[in-house]
Design a protein around this motif. Structure first.
Motif: not given
Length: 91
Positions: A2, A13, A70-74
């Motif tokens: 997080k 985002k 990029e985190q969790d493909q976002e």
């Protein structure tokens, strides 16, 4: 993982804009729209009391501002609150 921005920073985002077409129906590549500003949804704000945006706001930022990650493909972007150009109001 997080991410919590610090100070006067804001975590966004990135909002994917719809595919751009010319009036003749030709699909424009990403390179044709590279100079335009980005839109993003505020996910978290830093601890600075002067930040004018809140979680859930949709904002406009310059294309080359901030730090991309990029985190969790976002696709996420961390920007200074002073780099935010506008808040997009819903009708």
């Amino acid at each position: 993982m997080k991410i919590q921005p610090l100070g006067n920073r804001v975590l966004l985002k990135l909002v994917e804009t719809e595919e751009k077409k010319s009036p003749g129906g030709i699909v424009l590549p990403d390179s044709a729209k590279k100079e335009k500003a980005l839109q993003g949804t505020v996910l978290a704000v830093g601890s600075d009391e002067k930040i004018e945006v809140k979680k859930g706001d949709v904002v406009v930022v310059p294309r080359y501002g901030g730090t991309e990650l990029e985190q969790d493909q976002e696709k996420l972007l961390i920007v200074k609150s002073s780099d935010i150009l506008a808040i997009v109001k819903k009708k």
